[in-house]
Write an enzyme that holds these catalytic residues in place. Sequence first.
Site, short mmCIF file in Angstrom:
data_model
loop_
_atom_site.label_atom_id
_atom_site.label_comp_id
_atom_site.label_asym_id
_atom_site.label_seq_id
_atom_site.Cartn_x
_atom_site.Cartn_y
_atom_site.Cartn_z
N CYS A 107 92.27 36.02 54.77
CA CYS A 107 92.50 34.69 54.52
C CYS A 107 91.40 34.27 53.77
O CYS A 107 91.35 33.25 52.87
CB CYS A 107 92.55 33.95 55.48
SG CYS A 107 93.94 34.30 56.39
N HIS A 154 90.75 26.90 54.20
CA HIS A 154 91.94 27.68 54.45
C HIS A 154 92.93 26.95 55.51
O HIS A 154 92.45 26.26 56.54
CB HIS A 154 91.59 28.85 55.15
CG HIS A 154 92.54 29.77 55.74
ND1 HIS A 154 93.46 30.20 55.00
CD2 HIS A 154 92.97 30.39 56.95
CE1 HIS A 154 94.39 30.69 55.53
NE2 HIS A 154 94.03 31.13 56.94
N ASN A 210 101.00 29.10 56.68
CA ASN A 210 99.81 29.70 56.45
C ASN A 210 100.04 30.93 55.52
O ASN A 210 100.71 31.72 55.86
CB ASN A 210 99.01 30.27 57.64
CG ASN A 210 97.66 31.17 57.21
OD1 ASN A 210 97.49 31.48 56.14
ND2 ASN A 210 97.11 31.27 58.49
#
Length: 319
Positions: free
Chosen positions: A110, A245, A275
């Site tokens: 990520c 994030h 996500n």
Amino acid sequence: MGFRILGTGSALPERAVSNDELSAFLDTSDAWIRPRTGIASRRLCTTETLDDLARDASFAALEVAGVSPEELDLIVCSTTSADHLMPAQACVIAQSLGTTCPAFDVSAACAGFVFALDVADGWFARGRARRVLVVAAEKMSRLMDWSDRSTCVLFGDGAAAAVLADGESNPLALRLATEPCAEALHVPGLAGTSPFDQTERRSSTLRMEGRHIFKFGVATICSSVADLCEDAGVSIDQVDRFIFHQANERIIAAAVSRLGIGDERVAHTLAQTGNVSSACIPLALDRLARAGELHAGDLVALVGFGAGLDTGACLMRWG
């Protein structure tokens, strides 16, 4: 030598899947998912490939930047869920764009978009590039165990891109870090069919220690913002936009509270996308830019974190 972002673009699958739809085959519900994550729905690939999404995001960014594919000197793609183990996803993007510049992938989960920015910055610093395309593309749905409600409800698919040019003072600060921990969030590689391999053959689906990631996420956002501001000689109050994030709204809320910053300065895309791993940050950047919410001179802080445990943080001036 540094860089500036000339344009951004993004692409999501057509299919939006709500929390209620997941409850048709999982022991879960909107009432269970939304308060724990902030996610209402996510975009999941049906007929689209990741090649399609990466190509569309790239063309969108190039159009905004006013740059043709032939002008690119480098393509860097951040992905952990590519359509191909080989060649690199970036090579497929180059083919779809019709360009022959060097192209390769980076894998930093990520945090990958910020790692890719650092790669691009190095090429600018060495005078090897004047225009770089950075793409983050993730098809997380292929990594999920769709019987595990603790993970499959969290993720989505998508791609986002940025065209960078040389000649500016960005990044004002950039830090990459790894707190080595392979178990907290991992996907085993392909088991293969070798008749000589006597190791355990595990399914290539994602496993995550949620509590560990939560604590790591909150701590790393806070420490990264403090480090960026110290490195750049600015205060947190001087930062106009924070793009963290998008893993879980509770992580973001806890970090925002500890940092003492107003939530109006913090990007939120999680509710409708889930996500999207390394695509989260450039996707949020693209949405802010297209909404006219980023202005020339704005200070923008990016913090990505995830498997590894990798962290990538960058402070830059927009425009």
